[in-house]
Design a protein around this motif. Structure first.
Motif, PDB file in Angstrom:
ATOM      1  N   TYR A   1      21.864 -61.858 -21.763  1.00  0.00           N
ATOM      2  CA  TYR A   1      20.711 -61.008 -21.467  1.00  0.00           C
ATOM      3  C   TYR A   1      19.742 -61.005 -22.640  1.00  0.00           C
ATOM      4  CZ  TYR A   1      23.242 -59.133 -17.472  1.00  0.00           C
ATOM      5  OH  TYR A   1      23.909 -59.012 -16.287  1.00  0.00           O
ATOM      6  N   GLY A   2      18.491 -60.697 -22.323  1.00  0.00           N
ATOM      7  CA  GLY A   2      17.474 -60.497 -23.340  1.00  0.00           C
ATOM      8  C   GLY A   2      16.637 -59.301 -22.924  1.00  0.00           C
ATOM      9  N   TYR A   3      15.573 -59.047 -23.685  1.00  0.00           N
ATOM     10  CA  TYR A   3      14.682 -57.939 -23.310  1.00  0.00           C
ATOM     11  C   TYR A   3      13.240 -58.320 -23.612  1.00  0.00           C
ATOM     12  CZ  TYR A   3      15.196 -56.831 -28.318  1.00  0.00           C
ATOM     13  OH  TYR A   3      15.236 -56.897 -29.687  1.00  0.00           O
ATOM     14  N   ASP A   4      12.325 -57.696 -22.850  1.00  0.00           N
ATOM     15  CA  ASP A   4      10.901 -58.013 -23.011  1.00  0.00           C
ATOM     16  C   ASP A   4      10.266 -57.106 -24.062  1.00  0.00           C
ATOM     17  OD1 ASP A   4      10.454 -55.534 -21.824  1.00  0.00           O
ATOM     18  OD2 ASP A   4       9.830 -56.369 -19.887  1.00  0.00           O
TER      19      ASP A   4
ATOM     20  N   HIS B   1      14.710 -63.867 -16.248  1.00  0.00           N
ATOM     21  CA  HIS B   1      13.617 -64.572 -16.942  1.00  0.00           C
ATOM     22  C   HIS B   1      13.087 -65.744 -16.108  1.00  0.00           C
ATOM     23  CE1 HIS B   1      16.230 -67.860 -19.152  1.00  0.00           C
ATOM     24  NE2 HIS B   1      16.588 -67.714 -17.899  1.00  0.00           N
TER      25      HIS B   1
ATOM     26  N   MET C   1      16.618 -58.150 -19.130  1.00  0.00           N
ATOM     27  CA  MET C   1      16.576 -59.170 -18.079  1.00  0.00           C
ATOM     28  C   MET C   1      17.682 -60.203 -18.306  1.00  0.00           C
ATOM     29  SD  MET C   1      13.259 -61.511 -18.999  1.00  0.00           S
ATOM     30  CE  MET C   1      12.222 -60.467 -20.003  1.00  0.00           C
TER      31      MET C   1
ATOM     32  N   ILE D   1      19.082 -63.804 -18.750  1.00  0.00           N
ATOM     33  CA  ILE D   1      18.485 -65.028 -19.279  1.00  0.00           C
ATOM     34  C   ILE D   1      19.489 -66.183 -19.234  1.00  0.00           C
ATOM     35  CG2 ILE D   1      16.889 -63.742 -20.758  1.00  0.00           C
ATOM     36  CD1 ILE D   1      18.718 -64.545 -23.159  1.00  0.00           C
TER      37      ILE D   1
ATOM     38  N   ALA E   1      11.800 -63.830 -23.910  1.00  0.00           N
ATOM     39  CA  ALA E   1      12.738 -62.709 -24.045  1.00  0.00           C
ATOM     40  C   ALA E   1      13.382 -62.762 -25.423  1.00  0.00           C
ATOM     41  CB  ALA E   1      13.814 -62.777 -22.968  1.00  0.00           C
ATOM     42  N   LYS E   2      13.604 -61.588 -25.993  1.00  0.00           N
ATOM     43  CA  LYS E   2      14.341 -61.496 -27.259  1.00  0.00           C
ATOM     44  C   LYS E   2      15.820 -61.348 -26.921  1.00  0.00           C
ATOM     45  CE  LYS E   2      11.528 -59.583 -30.958  1.00  0.00           C
ATOM     46  NZ  LYS E   2      10.356 -58.737 -30.792  1.00  0.00           N
TER      47      LYS E   2
ATOM     48  N   ARG F   1      16.029 -57.942 -12.505  1.00  0.00           N
ATOM     49  CA  ARG F   1      15.142 -58.673 -13.417  1.00  0.00           C
ATOM     50  C   ARG F   1      15.830 -59.873 -14.068  1.00  0.00           C
ATOM     51  NH1 ARG F   1      10.685 -56.419 -15.771  1.00  0.00           N
ATOM     52  NH2 ARG F   1      11.282 -57.240 -17.801  1.00  0.00           N
TER      53      ARG F   1
END
Length: 228
Positions: free
Chosen positions: A189-192, A74, A198, A200, A90-91, A72
């Motif tokens: 990295y970030g997250y949804d 972004h 994911m 980034i 993404a956060k 995964r």
């Protein structure tokens, strides 16, 4: 499509799009000091014509490979004519976290642990994380620290570690195919909305340390060699 500037970064500007996604605009500004390029610096030191284009070009190349491998990210699409990349929202973890994967004991790793290991010794895709904090010198943080501080869950940590080792292997294979050796690389990295992790930001030559025949290759030369 309408776009609204939401963040002005050192090397990229971020715009919000009507469709809920974001647009990254790559700039020709590079980090460094007194006109000398240095990927580790936290300030813009110079403008290099074409650096935004080549960073986007390399990011497209790797994001497409990583997405194809089922990992995964972004990344949605890019426009080289406009030097822009459309990405999923993404956060970030905490106030920003850098994830480093190391194949060789060099740089800050060797400076910290040099009494235990020879410079340039092999490392087994060693993953470490640092908080993005210029004033504190980007402090290292352990898995337990990240969980205790509420920055991420145990599962998110393990997902990031596994993804980092998989992605680093993809980048290293591409370098090896061109006669070069990847020593280490830095990711973000970030997250949804569901907490799923994911990859980034970007995958550009300024975020990796690459050698050829034992000699370090500076990022602009690396980009030229990569696409030669």
């Amino acid at each position: 499509m309408e776009k609204k500037l939401v963040y002005t970064g050192k090397t990229k500007n971020v715009y919000a799009l009507e469709n809920g996604n974001y647009l990254l605009k790559f700039k020709d500004d590079a980090t460094g000091k007194d006109g000398v390029f240095d990927p580790g610096m936290n300030e813009v030191g110079l403008t290099i014509e074409g650096v935004g284009d080549v960073n986007l070009r390399m990011s497209i190349y790797f994001f497409e490979k990583i997405n194809a491998a089922g990992i995964r990210t972004h990344y949605i699409s890019a426009d080289l004519n406009d030097t822009t990349m459309e990405v999923l929202p993404a956060k970030v973890f905490g106030h920003g976290l850098e994830v480093i994967c190391r194949y060789k004991a060099v740089g800050s790793f060797f400076r910290r642990y040099g009494e235990y290991i020879e410079e340039g010794a092999d490392l087994p895709a060693y993953v470490e994380m640092t908080f993005k904090n210029d004033e504190k010198g980007d402090p290292l943080v352990t898995k337990d620290g990240l969980i205790v501080l509420g920055v991420m869950t145990d599962k998110q940590y393990e997902d990031i570690k596994a993804m980092t080792q998989q992605i680093t292997a993809i980048v290293a294979d591409e370098m090896k195919a061109r006669g070069m050796d990847l020593y280490d690389i830095k990711f973000e990295y970030g997250y949804d909305a569901d907490g799923k992790v994911m990859l980034i930001d970007e995958i550009a030559s300024g975020n990796m340390r690459v050698y050829k025949n034992g000699e370090y290759i500076d990022p602009m030369t690396l980009s030229e060699l990569f696409f030669a």
